[in-house]
Scaffold this motif. Sequence first.
Motif, PDB file in Angstrom:
ATOM      1  N   GLU A 224      62.574  19.696  83.533  1.00 11.47           N
ATOM      2  CA  GLU A 224      61.638  20.442  82.699  1.00 11.47           C
ATOM      3  C   GLU A 224      60.679  19.527  81.943  1.00 11.47           C
ATOM      4  OE1 GLU A 224      64.058  22.670  80.057  1.00 11.47           O
ATOM      5  OE2 GLU A 224      65.303  23.547  81.636  1.00 11.47           O
ATOM      6  N   CYS A 225      61.117  18.315  81.652  1.00 14.46           N
ATOM      7  CA  CYS A 225      60.347  17.406  80.804  1.00 14.46           C
ATOM      8  C   CYS A 225      59.134  16.862  81.556  1.00 14.46           C
ATOM      9  CB  CYS A 225      61.234  16.259  80.331  1.00 14.46           C
ATOM     10  SG  CYS A 225      60.368  15.079  79.277  1.00 14.46           S
ATOM     11  N   PRO A 226      57.922  16.955  80.984  1.00 12.17           N
ATOM     12  CA  PRO A 226      56.715  16.483  81.679  1.00 12.17           C
ATOM     13  C   PRO A 226      56.508  14.973  81.589  1.00 12.17           C
ATOM     14  CG  PRO A 226      56.126  17.407  79.557  1.00 12.17           C
ATOM     15  CD  PRO A 226      57.614  17.607  79.705  1.00 12.17           C
ATOM     16  N   THR A 227      57.354  14.259  80.851  1.00  7.74           N
ATOM     17  CA  THR A 227      57.199  12.811  80.724  1.00  7.74           C
ATOM     18  C   THR A 227      57.349  12.146  82.085  1.00  7.74           C
ATOM     19  OG1 THR A 227      58.111  12.872  78.479  1.00  7.74           O
ATOM     20  CG2 THR A 227      58.069  10.747  79.582  1.00  7.74           C
ATOM     21  N   ALA A 228      56.513  11.152  82.354  1.00  7.73           N
ATOM     22  CA  ALA A 228      56.571  10.421  83.623  1.00  7.73           C
ATOM     23  C   ALA A 228      57.737   9.432  83.568  1.00  7.73           C
ATOM     24  CB  ALA A 228      55.261   9.691  83.866  1.00  7.73           C
ATOM     25  N   ASN A 229      58.875   9.824  84.139  1.00  6.62           N
ATOM     26  CA  ASN A 229      60.074   8.989  84.124  1.00  6.62           C
ATOM     27  C   ASN A 229      60.176   8.182  85.413  1.00  6.62           C
ATOM     28  OD1 ASN A 229      61.202  10.040  81.601  1.00  6.62           O
ATOM     29  ND2 ASN A 229      61.530  11.922  82.741  1.00  6.62           N
ATOM     30  N   THR A 230      60.626   6.932  85.295  1.00  9.20           N
ATOM     31  CA  THR A 230      60.952   6.116  86.461  1.00  9.20           C
ATOM     32  C   THR A 230      62.315   5.469  86.219  1.00  9.20           C
ATOM     33  OG1 THR A 230      59.748   4.231  85.526  1.00  9.20           O
ATOM     34  CG2 THR A 230      58.556   5.648  87.084  1.00  9.20           C
TER      35      THR A 230
END
Length: 336
Positions: A224-230
């Motif tokens: 759900e989170c829009p943060t760009a995670n890597t």
Amino acid sequence: MADRYDSPVGDKPSITETQWQAAAIASALLSIILGIAGSFWILGLVPPEAIAPDDMAARGRALTPIGTFLIAIVTFCTVAWRAKVTERQANAQERQNASADENNLAILLEKGAELTGSDDKQKELAGLACLSAVVTAENRRFGGEGLSLLGRYIQENHPKKFSSYLPRIALQALRDGYRNGNSSPVKLRVNGDSEVVRWEPIWGVGGVNFRYGTVRDWPDEFDECPTANTFFKVSFETIKIAVDFRTFKGCKFTECEIIELNTRIGDTNTFTECNFSGCIMNFELNEERLDLETFFKDKNYYIEGNPPLPPHGFDSFDWSRYLRKQPRYPFGGEED
């Protein structure tokens, strides 16, 4: 120079406060002049003539509607002018309040930055409360800066574990601040080393790079989170997950259920004893061709009757060449 509050707001024409004031004064003066002239006419003074009492009464009744109308005009203009004055005063008070709010938020932001850098847990907690107040305030003037400070607090003070109460307070403040309409461009890096960690999404920041560590619990909030995670060289065990080479780099997946896979030549992710049943294979087998035998070599499988979907460009695909086909009922049972 005209008062700035006299200017109409918006595209539609509007009568300003000064114009309503001038109209009220002009209508009042006109009413006085006409009232005096009417009185002279009723009394027969203009023009001079002898007027019988009945004629005076008749003239008075004739001018009554006009007098009433003039009084109404004066009242209307006066009320409209006073309304404009009240509106101006209210706007001025609102601007004054907004300025005071911004000053208070700036103080809270500065205090929050100071306290979260303390070694005293109680001061840290007070600092987080200050920053939470900033990012959840109706006035979002310093909301982005507050999110940046909260994110950096997690990176610098709790980069390995999010389970203790202080980072969890910071994470909740970040989520609340994002939902309040704030965002920050800051990008973070958190390092799990070799520990078993439970990474959670960090809301409201520009991006997060999760590094190392072993993940055995995958919160649904990541989807759900829009943060760009890597994720870099993180080990994932026994979780259900979609894997994209742009998000996961050099990661290990062991006994996981892979629901979607996007890969390419040079992908450094590895899979061991993972279940690819019904997996969406979101990639192409081009002329250079992925080495699927090597890619899926470590006892990866799918359940019989539910193979992965074909890669792009294929109507069907024999996955049994690269993945073990595991019986649906490994102990010889049958479906009821």
